[in-house]
Scaffold this motif. Structure first.
Motif, mmCIF file in Angstrom:
data_model
loop_
_atom_site.group_PDB
_atom_site.id
_atom_site.type_symbol
_atom_site.label_atom_id
_atom_site.label_comp_id
_atom_site.label_asym_id
_atom_site.label_seq_id
_atom_site.Cartn_x
_atom_site.Cartn_y
_atom_site.Cartn_z
ATOM 1 N N ALA A 37 0.626 -1.243 -0.187
ATOM 2 C CA ALA A 37 0.171 -0.135 0.109
ATOM 3 C C ALA A 37 0.921 1.207 0.099
ATOM 4 O O ALA A 37 0.516 2.312 -0.736
ATOM 5 N N ASP A 50 0.377 3.815 -3.029
ATOM 6 C CA ASP A 50 0.112 5.371 -2.632
ATOM 7 C C ASP A 50 1.299 6.287 -2.412
ATOM 8 O O ASP A 50 0.831 7.458 -2.612
ATOM 9 N N GLU A 74 -2.471 -2.431 14.593
ATOM 10 C CA GLU A 74 -2.174 -1.116 13.746
ATOM 11 C C GLU A 74 -0.921 -0.612 13.700
ATOM 12 O O GLU A 74 -0.054 -0.836 14.604
ATOM 13 N N ALA A 105 -1.567 2.664 9.580
ATOM 14 C CA ALA A 105 -2.167 1.699 8.642
ATOM 15 C C ALA A 105 -2.769 0.518 9.606
ATOM 16 O O ALA A 105 -2.055 0.157 10.544
ATOM 17 N N ASN A 106 -3.690 -0.458 9.032
ATOM 18 C CA ASN A 106 -3.990 -1.583 9.943
ATOM 19 C C ASN A 106 -3.124 -2.669 9.178
ATOM 20 O O ASN A 106 -2.624 -2.445 8.149
ATOM 21 N N ASN A 159 -3.941 -4.965 7.009
ATOM 22 C CA ASN A 159 -4.396 -5.289 5.684
ATOM 23 C C ASN A 159 -4.048 -4.255 4.710
ATOM 24 O O ASN A 159 -4.490 -4.208 3.626
ATOM 25 N N ASP A 184 -4.705 -0.797 4.870
ATOM 26 C CA ASP A 184 -5.801 0.132 4.929
ATOM 27 C C ASP A 184 -5.225 1.403 5.774
ATOM 28 O O ASP A 184 -5.015 1.222 6.965
ATOM 29 N N TRP A 185 -5.184 2.628 5.084
ATOM 30 C CA TRP A 185 -4.773 3.719 5.928
ATOM 31 C C TRP A 185 -5.731 4.047 6.784
ATOM 32 O O TRP A 185 -6.827 4.222 6.772
ATOM 33 N N ILE A 186 -5.310 4.760 8.017
ATOM 34 C CA ILE A 186 -6.013 5.092 9.052
ATOM 35 C C ILE A 186 -5.824 6.462 9.554
ATOM 36 O O ILE A 186 -4.720 7.072 9.589
#
Length: 99
Positions: free
Chosen positions: A54, A58, A74, A90-91, A93, A95-97
């Protein structure tokens, strides 16, 4: 005479109200420290492949300088893009937090 004494008391009483020191009810330093302490530093090689993929997708050219992990899996990443450093979350997986 009563009016003069009453006026003097009111005048002196109002002056002391401005000299009062403010009272601090709560100190929020503990909250900030708790947020910082929940992440444990880990080796950059321990960051999951989904997170590194990711990051590459990104943020092309970005490199992880430090990585941290909390109990909820996280990740807090200190990332260098060129000469600038930023922090991303990020988590597991990838995915950005928002924090």
């Amino acid at each position: 005479m009563k009016k003069l004494v009453l006026a003097s008391v009111l005048a002196l009483g109002s002056l002391t109200a401005f000299a009062a020191t403010p009272v601090v009810l709560e100190n929020n330093n503990e909250t900030v420290n708790t947020i910082q302490e929940e992440y444990q530093e880990i080796d950059v090689a321990e960051v999951p492949q989904a997170v590194t993929d990711a990051l590459a997708a990104d943020f092309p050219g970005a490199e992880i300088s430090k990585a941290y992990k909390n109990e909820a899996s996280e990740y807090k990443l200190d990332v260098m893009v060129g000469e600038e450093t930023t922090t991303l979350y990020a988590n597991e997986n990838g995915d950005w937090i928002q924090k």
